[in-house]
Write a protein that holds these residues in place. Sequence first.
Motif, PDB file in Angstrom:
ATOM      1  N   GLY A  48       0.785  -1.233   0.000  1.00 36.50           N
ATOM      2  CA  GLY A  48       0.000   0.000   0.000  1.00 36.50           C
ATOM      3  C   GLY A  48       0.808   1.270   0.000  1.00 36.50           C
ATOM      4  O   GLY A  48       0.258   2.359  -0.216  1.00 36.50           O
ATOM      5  N   LEU A  49       2.126   1.178   0.239  1.00 23.99           N
ATOM      6  CA  LEU A  49       2.950   2.380   0.307  1.00 23.99           C
ATOM      7  C   LEU A  49       3.861   2.530  -0.902  1.00 23.99           C
ATOM      8  O   LEU A  49       4.935   3.135  -0.822  1.00 23.99           O
ATOM      9  CB  LEU A  49       3.785   2.380   1.592  1.00 23.99           C
ATOM     10  CG  LEU A  49       2.988   2.448   2.886  1.00 23.99           C
ATOM     11  CD1 LEU A  49       3.910   2.496   4.081  1.00 23.99           C
ATOM     12  CD2 LEU A  49       2.051   3.644   2.891  1.00 23.99           C
ATOM     13  N   ASP A  53       2.894   8.312  -7.009  1.00 23.41           N
ATOM     14  CA  ASP A  53       2.513   9.488  -6.224  1.00 23.41           C
ATOM     15  C   ASP A  53       3.239   9.559  -4.884  1.00 23.41           C
ATOM     16  O   ASP A  53       3.214  10.605  -4.218  1.00 23.41           O
ATOM     17  CB  ASP A  53       1.002   9.491  -5.992  1.00 23.41           C
ATOM     18  CG  ASP A  53       0.525   8.241  -5.257  1.00 23.41           C
ATOM     19  OD1 ASP A  53       1.034   7.149  -5.572  1.00 23.41           O
ATOM     20  OD2 ASP A  53      -0.369   8.367  -4.393  1.00 23.41           O
ATOM     21  N   LEU A  54       3.901   8.477  -4.480  1.00 20.75           N
ATOM     22  CA  LEU A  54       4.577   8.440  -3.185  1.00 20.75           C
ATOM     23  C   LEU A  54       6.100   8.496  -3.305  1.00 20.75           C
ATOM     24  O   LEU A  54       6.799   8.374  -2.295  1.00 20.75           O
ATOM     25  CB  LEU A  54       4.167   7.176  -2.423  1.00 20.75           C
ATOM     26  CG  LEU A  54       2.670   7.025  -2.127  1.00 20.75           C
ATOM     27  CD1 LEU A  54       2.419   5.754  -1.343  1.00 20.75           C
ATOM     28  CD2 LEU A  54       2.138   8.227  -1.365  1.00 20.75           C
ATOM     29  N   ARG A  55       6.609   8.686  -4.492  1.00 20.83           N
ATOM     30  CA  ARG A  55       8.060   8.719  -4.686  1.00 20.83           C
ATOM     31  C   ARG A  55       8.673   9.890  -3.928  1.00 20.83           C
ATOM     32  O   ARG A  55       8.119  10.978  -3.867  1.00 20.83           O
ATOM     33  CB  ARG A  55       8.395   8.833  -6.173  1.00 20.83           C
ATOM     34  CG  ARG A  55       8.066   7.579  -6.978  1.00 20.83           C
ATOM     35  CD  ARG A  55       8.378   7.784  -8.445  1.00 20.83           C
ATOM     36  NE  ARG A  55       9.797   8.056  -8.664  1.00 20.83           N
ATOM     37  CZ  ARG A  55      10.305   8.414  -9.847  1.00 20.83           C
ATOM     38  NH1 ARG A  55       9.498   8.588 -10.891  1.00 20.83           N
ATOM     39  NH2 ARG A  55      11.597   8.628  -9.975  1.00 20.83           N
ATOM     40  N   HIS A  56       9.841   9.642  -3.342  1.00 19.50           N
ATOM     41  CA  HIS A  56      10.628  10.657  -2.633  1.00 19.50           C
ATOM     42  C   HIS A  56       9.915  11.193  -1.385  1.00 19.50           C
ATOM     43  O   HIS A  56      10.232  12.279  -0.910  1.00 19.50           O
ATOM     44  CB  HIS A  56      10.989  11.829  -3.552  1.00 19.50           C
ATOM     45  CG  HIS A  56      11.653  11.434  -4.824  1.00 19.50           C
ATOM     46  ND1 HIS A  56      12.838  10.722  -4.845  1.00 19.50           N
ATOM     47  CD2 HIS A  56      11.300  11.648  -6.122  1.00 19.50           C
ATOM     48  CE1 HIS A  56      13.201  10.515  -6.098  1.00 19.50           C
ATOM     49  NE2 HIS A  56      12.277  11.052  -6.895  1.00 19.50           N
ATOM     50  N   LYS A  57       8.967  10.428  -0.848  1.00 19.39           N
ATOM     51  CA  LYS A  57       8.289  10.843   0.374  1.00 19.39           C
ATOM     52  C   LYS A  57       8.668   9.927   1.525  1.00 19.39           C
ATOM     53  O   LYS A  57       8.907   8.733   1.340  1.00 19.39           O
ATOM     54  CB  LYS A  57       6.765  10.846   0.174  1.00 19.39           C
ATOM     55  CG  LYS A  57       6.278  11.958  -0.744  1.00 19.39           C
ATOM     56  CD  LYS A  57       4.770  11.958  -0.855  1.00 19.39           C
ATOM     57  CE  LYS A  57       4.287  13.201  -1.608  1.00 19.39           C
ATOM     58  NZ  LYS A  57       4.838  13.323  -2.950  1.00 19.39           N
ATOM     59  N   ALA A  64       0.153   8.841   5.793  1.00 16.27           N
ATOM     60  CA  ALA A  64      -0.860   9.890   5.931  1.00 16.27           C
ATOM     61  C   ALA A  64      -1.645  10.072   4.639  1.00 16.27           C
ATOM     62  O   ALA A  64      -2.877  10.233   4.660  1.00 16.27           O
ATOM     63  CB  ALA A  64      -0.193  11.202   6.339  1.00 16.27           C
ATOM     64  N   LEU A  65      -0.959  10.045   3.510  1.00 14.11           N
ATOM     65  CA  LEU A  65      -1.646  10.208   2.224  1.00 14.11           C
ATOM     66  C   LEU A  65      -2.592   9.042   1.956  1.00 14.11           C
ATOM     67  O   LEU A  65      -3.694   9.236   1.417  1.00 14.11           O
ATOM     68  CB  LEU A  65      -0.613  10.325   1.104  1.00 14.11           C
ATOM     69  CG  LEU A  65       0.116  11.671   1.041  1.00 14.11           C
ATOM     70  CD1 LEU A  65       1.359  11.559   0.171  1.00 14.11           C
ATOM     71  CD2 LEU A  65      -0.805  12.765   0.525  1.00 14.11           C
ATOM     72  N   ARG A  66      -2.195   7.850   2.358  1.00  8.89           N
ATOM     73  CA  ARG A  66      -3.050   6.686   2.131  1.00  8.89           C
ATOM     74  C   ARG A  66      -4.274   6.686   3.047  1.00  8.89           C
ATOM     75  O   ARG A  66      -5.295   6.079   2.709  1.00  8.89           O
ATOM     76  CB  ARG A  66      -2.245   5.395   2.329  1.00  8.89           C
ATOM     77  CG  ARG A  66      -1.284   5.095   1.184  1.00  8.89           C
ATOM     78  CD  ARG A  66      -2.062   4.879  -0.109  1.00  8.89           C
ATOM     79  NE  ARG A  66      -1.223   4.477  -1.212  1.00  8.89           N
ATOM     80  CZ  ARG A  66      -0.919   5.249  -2.264  1.00  8.89           C
ATOM     81  NH1 ARG A  66      -1.405   6.484  -2.321  1.00  8.89           N
ATOM     82  NH2 ARG A  66      -0.151   4.809  -3.231  1.00  8.89           N
ATOM     83  N   ALA A 137      -1.208  18.545   2.113  1.00  9.74           N
ATOM     84  CA  ALA A 137      -1.745  19.782   1.558  1.00  9.74           C
ATOM     85  C   ALA A 137      -1.393  19.935   0.088  1.00  9.74           C
ATOM     86  O   ALA A 137      -2.238  20.296  -0.738  1.00  9.74           O
ATOM     87  CB  ALA A 137      -1.221  20.982   2.355  1.00  9.74           C
ATOM     88  N   MET A 138      -0.147  19.650  -0.272  1.00  4.19           N
ATOM     89  CA  MET A 138       0.268  19.790  -1.672  1.00  4.19           C
ATOM     90  C   MET A 138      -0.400  18.761  -2.563  1.00  4.19           C
ATOM     91  O   MET A 138      -0.761  19.053  -3.707  1.00  4.19           O
ATOM     92  CB  MET A 138       1.793  19.697  -1.768  1.00  4.19           C
ATOM     93  CG  MET A 138       2.505  20.919  -1.208  1.00  4.19           C
ATOM     94  SD  MET A 138       4.298  20.891  -1.484  1.00  4.19           S
ATOM     95  CE  MET A 138       4.795  19.621  -0.322  1.00  4.19           C
ATOM     96  N   ALA A 139      -0.579  17.550  -2.046  1.00  2.00           N
ATOM     97  CA  ALA A 139      -1.190  16.500  -2.858  1.00  2.00           C
ATOM     98  C   ALA A 139      -2.631  16.822  -3.225  1.00  2.00           C
ATOM     99  O   ALA A 139      -3.109  16.446  -4.301  1.00  2.00           O
ATOM    100  CB  ALA A 139      -1.123  15.165  -2.116  1.00  2.00           C
ATOM    101  N   HIS A 140      -3.342  17.521  -2.335  1.00  2.00           N
ATOM    102  CA  HIS A 140      -4.767  17.773  -2.553  1.00  2.00           C
ATOM    103  C   HIS A 140      -5.108  19.246  -2.761  1.00  2.00           C
ATOM    104  O   HIS A 140      -6.286  19.597  -2.863  1.00  2.00           O
ATOM    105  CB  HIS A 140      -5.579  17.208  -1.387  1.00  2.00           C
ATOM    106  CG  HIS A 140      -5.513  15.716  -1.275  1.00  2.00           C
ATOM    107  ND1 HIS A 140      -6.181  14.869  -2.140  1.00  2.00           N
ATOM    108  CD2 HIS A 140      -4.829  14.912  -0.420  1.00  2.00           C
ATOM    109  CE1 HIS A 140      -5.931  13.610  -1.809  1.00  2.00           C
ATOM    110  NE2 HIS A 140      -5.118  13.603  -0.768  1.00  2.00           N
ATOM    111  N   GLY A 141      -4.101  20.111  -2.805  1.00  2.00           N
ATOM    112  CA  GLY A 141      -4.359  21.525  -3.029  1.00  2.00           C
ATOM    113  C   GLY A 141      -5.071  22.201  -1.873  1.00  2.00           C
ATOM    114  O   GLY A 141      -5.944  23.040  -2.084  1.00  2.00           O
ATOM    115  N   LEU A 142      -4.677  21.865  -0.640  1.00  2.00           N
ATOM    116  CA  LEU A 142      -5.319  22.419   0.553  1.00  2.00           C
ATOM    117  C   LEU A 142      -4.474  23.590   1.044  1.00  2.00           C
ATOM    118  O   LEU A 142      -3.364  23.409   1.545  1.00  2.00           O
ATOM    119  CB  LEU A 142      -5.445  21.337   1.630  1.00  2.00           C
ATOM    120  CG  LEU A 142      -6.033  20.003   1.146  1.00  2.00           C
ATOM    121  CD1 LEU A 142      -6.135  19.013   2.300  1.00  2.00           C
ATOM    122  CD2 LEU A 142      -7.391  20.205   0.476  1.00  2.00           C
TER     123      LEU A 142
END
Length: 319
Positions: A48-49, A53-57, A64-66, A137-142
Amino acid sequence: MSTAHPAAASAPARVAVVTGVGLAVPGLTLPDELLGTVRDGGFDPATGLVGRDLRHKDRASRLALRATAPALRAAGLFDGDRYTGSGDTTAVVVSTNVGILENVCSFADTIARDTVLGLSPLGLPQTSSNVIAGSVAMAHGLRGPNVTLCNGPTSGLDALYWARALIVTGRADTAVVIGVEPTGDIVTKLLGTPALDGAVALVLESADRATERGARIRATVTGCAREADLAGAVARAGGLTPDLWLTEAADDPAGPPAGSVLDPAAGLGAASGALGVLQAAAAVAHLDTHGGHTVLATCGGPEGDGVAAVFLTGPDHTP
């Protein structure tokens, strides 16, 4: 000549409600499993990780993103591709106590071995305690307030307190609250036991905003407080009589009367900063079935510097 102006009517108090819950906890899929429901499968960090979209994180940000995506989807704010709410008025509040520990220790080892010349600029942001909230925030534009709390045992419920405050005071209309603790060799050595290695996310909104868009209101965050002891925190949070008490301290003689007592994090590993958010997710699952009930969540104790308490009530609750 003077002109008298009638006193402006005070605006009704804003109320914070929960409209979405998401988990990225090993072996679990839906929040009712925190109450004992058993399903096959569930989230697996090994599979799941991963993803472009999860590269370099860092690991905590990936967890948290998942957890955030299913919470936003459950709230009706994610269409599978993008956030459909107002990014300008959506806050992110994260609770974690050891989320970046592995990253910081790794960088310290690199500096000791190779000096600062051995550091990778791509990894440097991962040593900031706010990298998790920033990644979400960056992933979802918050683009609303963005906060990380690293506040010890009460951190998860403190995050709910601050998210509620942002909504009640009008600083935000929506808040994504995330509790996350990743595992690792350094974390296990520090805690003396493996950490949760998971994340849980809640979507809080103003009741008016949720009603306007036809969202399902699953719980109301009725009261939050932090005091030196359990009795003081419960009283300041509202002093309600809970139908369910979610706590690690089920044998506390000063505990409030409750229909039942449960530790939803039992067996999941050291939940630390994620504990309070896990408790809130379990409360929402309980209130999905028992809409008229009141649930109390508490974290902290005499060995710490305080106790946090949060009351959540169901959509059918009558004061």
